[in-house]
Design a protein around this motif. Structure first.
Motif, PDB file in Angstrom:
ATOM      1  N   ASN A 233     -11.181 -36.460  -5.436  1.00 50.19           N
ATOM      2  CA  ASN A 233     -11.055 -37.859  -5.010  1.00 50.19           C
ATOM      3  C   ASN A 233     -10.158 -38.665  -5.938  1.00 50.19           C
ATOM      4  N   THR A 234      -9.757 -38.091  -7.096  1.00 46.77           N
ATOM      5  CA  THR A 234      -8.871 -38.811  -8.023  1.00 46.77           C
ATOM      6  C   THR A 234      -7.421 -38.348  -7.902  1.00 46.77           C
ATOM      7  N   ILE A 235      -7.173 -37.314  -7.085  1.00 43.24           N
ATOM      8  CA  ILE A 235      -5.826 -36.740  -6.963  1.00 43.24           C
ATOM      9  C   ILE A 235      -5.219 -37.172  -5.632  1.00 43.24           C
ATOM     10  N   ARG A 236      -3.979 -37.662  -5.653  1.00 44.57           N
ATOM     11  CA  ARG A 236      -3.344 -38.058  -4.392  1.00 44.57           C
ATOM     12  C   ARG A 236      -1.879 -37.634  -4.387  1.00 44.57           C
ATOM     13  N   ARG A 237      -1.388 -37.365  -3.171  1.00 38.55           N
ATOM     14  CA  ARG A 237       0.020 -37.016  -2.966  1.00 38.55           C
ATOM     15  C   ARG A 237       0.853 -38.282  -3.033  1.00 38.55           C
ATOM     16  N   ILE A 238       1.993 -38.190  -3.726  1.00 47.70           N
ATOM     17  CA  ILE A 238       2.905 -39.323  -3.841  1.00 47.70           C
ATOM     18  C   ILE A 238       4.056 -39.190  -2.846  1.00 47.70           C
ATOM     19  N   ASP A 239       4.537 -37.967  -2.628  1.00 56.47           N
ATOM     20  CA  ASP A 239       5.623 -37.773  -1.657  1.00 56.47           C
ATOM     21  C   ASP A 239       5.036 -37.670  -0.256  1.00 56.47           C
TER      22      ASP A 239
ATOM     23  N   ARG B  74      -2.301 -58.761 -16.754  1.00 52.82           N
ATOM     24  CA  ARG B  74      -1.461 -57.574 -16.619  1.00 52.82           C
ATOM     25  C   ARG B  74      -1.722 -56.964 -15.250  1.00 52.82           C
ATOM     26  N   THR B  75      -0.777 -56.197 -14.750  1.00 53.95           N
ATOM     27  CA  THR B  75      -0.967 -55.551 -13.461  1.00 53.95           C
ATOM     28  C   THR B  75      -2.199 -54.663 -13.516  1.00 53.95           C
ATOM     29  N   CYS B  76      -2.995 -54.725 -12.469  1.00 52.83           N
ATOM     30  CA  CYS B  76      -4.286 -54.046 -12.476  1.00 52.83           C
ATOM     31  C   CYS B  76      -4.146 -52.569 -12.115  1.00 52.83           C
ATOM     32  N   ILE B  77      -4.591 -51.702 -13.014  1.00 53.33           N
ATOM     33  CA  ILE B  77      -4.712 -50.272 -12.728  1.00 53.33           C
ATOM     34  C   ILE B  77      -6.198 -49.951 -12.732  1.00 53.33           C
ATOM     35  N   VAL B  78      -6.735 -49.567 -11.580  1.00 51.12           N
ATOM     36  CA  VAL B  78      -8.159 -49.245 -11.467  1.00 51.12           C
ATOM     37  C   VAL B  78      -8.318 -47.734 -11.559  1.00 51.12           C
ATOM     38  N   PRO B  79      -9.153 -47.252 -12.475  1.00 48.96           N
ATOM     39  CA  PRO B  79      -9.298 -45.799 -12.624  1.00 48.96           C
ATOM     40  C   PRO B  79     -10.003 -45.170 -11.431  1.00 48.96           C
ATOM     41  N   LYS B  80      -9.623 -43.956 -11.114  1.00 47.37           N
ATOM     42  CA  LYS B  80     -10.315 -43.172 -10.086  1.00 47.37           C
ATOM     43  C   LYS B  80     -11.146 -42.117 -10.806  1.00 47.37           C
ATOM     44  N   LEU B  81     -12.456 -42.168 -10.601  1.00 46.51           N
ATOM     45  CA  LEU B  81     -13.364 -41.280 -11.315  1.00 46.51           C
ATOM     46  C   LEU B  81     -13.835 -40.146 -10.410  1.00 46.51           C
TER      47      LEU B  81
END
Length: 668
Positions: free
Chosen positions: A635-641, A71-78
């Protein structure tokens, strides 16, 4: 006291004792029926298990890999700040070696001299030097002693055992580490293309540091790497085995230990590890000067279980020094000190001298530091300032001008208590790995550099690091065979980071066994009144974290509020990872799936928009469903736009704040 044991009474008890049976034929019939039923159940279970196995797993060279991992890999950000993990973290006292075992002799590269302080204190001093190097059976080979009264030049080795005596009868003995230019190294090779200098490769590893732990425990080093040296940190670098050897061997050879010739000490007829196809041998064919350095000789990668090297594997090799030091360590008064300097500084100095002594030569070095972090949770922090200053010195002295520098770790912390915390189990599988490139590299190799940047967030492993090292040679004209030519290798498991790694790469593709696979599956969270309340609560945790982060610039940055929850997913770990406790055997080949870790947390990924400004964010939030507490980190939050408001271009807004600040003067 006699203890009676009471056993259950079976319904067919009388059949077991034919003397008391009323009907032997009836007993025989009961026994036959039970036997037949047992056989039928056994055959059914056996066929079910094996039919399920044939559907759910396949045998790969590295072990059994679940088809569920396709499955497509989703790596968690802790989050970096974690209450459960933080109770194990302590800031250790500064390492003070000023009260250590004083030295009478110091070496500057290959020149060793009696110190001026020693002469002032004791008058005339004479010393005898016995150089030593790697000998057979992992023992050190000593050369005849040479007596001096002024200075001694190292010619046969980088290390010497020294005994000194003053005219007053005072005595000192110890070890010295210097660095001499090896006589086997020829002239500086001519540069064929001034625009493409020969690339040096310098790998420096520190044991047992997850990506988050590196940031927590070596903050000065991390800031210097990322802000001054512009290091690229791999965000989805996944280990492939338990412990140091099972991750470093694939990195250095391209193969798992089980795929290589037998080298275990306890196996009769096994070979020394010279039979392994080490990457530095490929660099030697391109006329590179090489070095391999590792401390803790009793627990070294190729010596703890394996038979080690009969002769030095590289041009320069630190093991002989650590072997002799281990025997004499009781004479050194302060733990983790080598005379008046920290032990880790000895390796840092050695690597520095290697880089500076062979200026103009192509160089490959692999060094690994375990003393402060293998077996200790916090002690590595005492080396933070020293490592940062070492990097600064290398840059100042131009040792990094043509160097691909890799600072990395083998795996995260493996203490059982930390392994039993969900975040600790995840972090163990995500070690720190960073690359620093020469300033000219992006212009000279634009395609490779752009591919590398895209690969930072894609699933990678030690196999890929090995293939990247081979690709460095290909960039410089090596005829190294392309990936996948070995019959034992799956072509997808080793991909150079200079090539585009597929976004949908899975653990099965990368040959990662399920218990190590950090890729999470995702499940859309349904819409119900109870779930909607939880969604809003989780999202507000992330928004509050952003507002706290921008509070230092509240004069310029607006407070934000939730506008809309765009979607939310539950990220699910595979069961084998959760059940993994450790290994059953000394070699680390047989996994133990008996962990009783209580799963009390879920990981959610949320995408939401905010007002004012209509910014779009994505955050990973951990929710403890027993306590009802949610947590996240910046460190787990990122802007998408990609929309940025005006004031973020001003110098007074620090770079980390730019993507989170909505400027007050933009509110129209």
């Amino acid at each position: 006291m006699l203890i009676r044991r009471h056993f259950p009474t079976f319904p067919f008890k009388k059949c077991i004792n034919p003397m008391r049976a009323k009907s032997s034929s009836m007993c025989l019939l009961v026994i036959v029926l039970i036997w037949c039923a047992g056989i039928s159940i056994s055959l059914y279970i056996r066929s079910t298990i094996f039919s399920n196995l044939s559907r759910s797993v396949y045998l790969s060279p590295g072990g059994i890999v679940s088809q569920q991992d396709k499955r497509t890999c989703i790596v968690p950000k802790l989050p970096l700040e974690n209450k459960e993990l933080s109770k194990y973290y302590r800031k250790p006292p500064k390492l003070d070696c000023n009260y250590g075992y004083n030295t009478w002799v110091s070496c500057e590269k290959s020149v060793c001299k009696i110190t001026a302080a020693t002469k002032r204190a004791y008058g005339k001093v004479a010393c005898s030097f016995k150089e030593f190097m790697q000998g057979p059976d992992n023992e050190s080979r000593f050369f005849p002693a040479v007596r001096i009264t002024k200075q001694y030049n190292l010619t046969k080795s980088d290390f010497a055992e020294v005994e000194c005596k003053s005219s007053e009868g005072k005595y000192w003995a110890g070890l010295v580490s210097g660095f001499r230019r090896d006589s086997s190294v020829g002239k500086v090779p001519a540069v064929k293309n001034e625009e493409k200098p020969l690339l040096d490769v310098m790998m420096f590893g520190i044991s047992s540091l997850s990506r988050n732990d590196f940031i927590r425990k070596l903050p000065q080093t991390y800031r210097y790497l990322t802000q001054t040296l512009n290091a690229h940190v791999l965000e989805s670098y996944n280990i492939i085995g338990d412990g140091k050897a099972h991750n470093l061997i694939p990195m250095l050879t391209g193969s798992r230990e089980v795929e290589l010739p037998e080298t275990r000490k306890r196996i009769t007829g096994s070979s020394n590890v010279h039979v392994f196809p080490f990457i530095w041998n490929e660099y030697k064919t391109m006329h590179y000067v090489t070095a391999f350095n590792e401390d803790k000789p009793g627990f070294a990668t190729f010596n703890f279980r394996l038979k080690g090297f009969v002769w030095p594997p590289t041009t320069h090799y630190m093991r002989p020094l650590y072997m002799v030091f281990e025997k004499q360590q009781r004479f050194y008064q302060t733990p983790f000190c080598w005379g008046l300097i920290p032990q880790h500084q000895v390796m840092l100095n050695y690597v520095r001298d290697f880089m500076l002594t062979y200026e103009g030569y192509p160089k490959f070095s692999f060094s690994f530091l375990s003393e402060l972090s293998e077996g200790y949770v916090n002690l590595i922090s005492v080396a933070d300032e020293d490592v940062q200053k070492w990097l600064e010195e290398l840059k100042t002295k131009n040792a990094l001008n043509n160097t691909i520098l890799m600072i990395f770790s083998d795996h995260g912390t493996q203490f059982e208590d930390i392994r039993n915390i969900l975040e600790g189990k995840i972090e163990e599988r995500l070690p720190f790995f960073s690359f620093v490139f020469p300033e000219w590299f992006p212009k000279t190799y634009p395609e490779q550099y752009e591919n590398f940047k895209k690969n930072r967030n894609r699933l990678t492993t030690p196999f890929d690091i090995h293939e990247t090292l081979r690709d460095v040679l290909r960039l410089q004209g090596s005829e190294a065979s392309p990936v996948g030519t070995s019959e034992t290798q799956n072509i997808t498991r080793a991909l150079s980071l200079f090539q585009r790694i597929p976004r949908d790469r899975t653990c099965a593709d990368a040959n990662i066994d399920p218990q190590w696979c950090i890729c999470l599956s995702s499940e859309w969270v349904p819409q119900t009144p109870k779930i909607d309340y939880l969604k809003e609560e989780l999202t507000n945790v992330a928004i509050n974290k952003i507002n706290d982060f921008t509070s230092t610039q509240r004069l310029h940055c607006s407070k934000i509020m939730l506008k809309e929850i765009l979607w939310i997913k539950n990220l699910v770990l595979n069961e084998k990872l959760l059940k993994y406790k450790g290994v059953k055997d000394i070699d680390g080949f047989q996994p133990d799936f008996t962990s009783n870790m209580n799963k009390s947390k879920d990981i959610y990924q949320i995408q939401f928009s905010t007002k004012p400004g209509n910014f779009i964010f994505r955050a990973d939030v951990i929710y403890n469903f027993l306590s009802g507490v949610a947590d996240t980190g910046m460190n787990t939050i990122r802007r998408i736009d990609n929309e940025y408001s005006g004031c973020v271009m001003a110098d007074y807004i620090r770079k980390p704040l730019k993507e989170f600040c909505f400027c007050k003067n933009d509110q129209g």
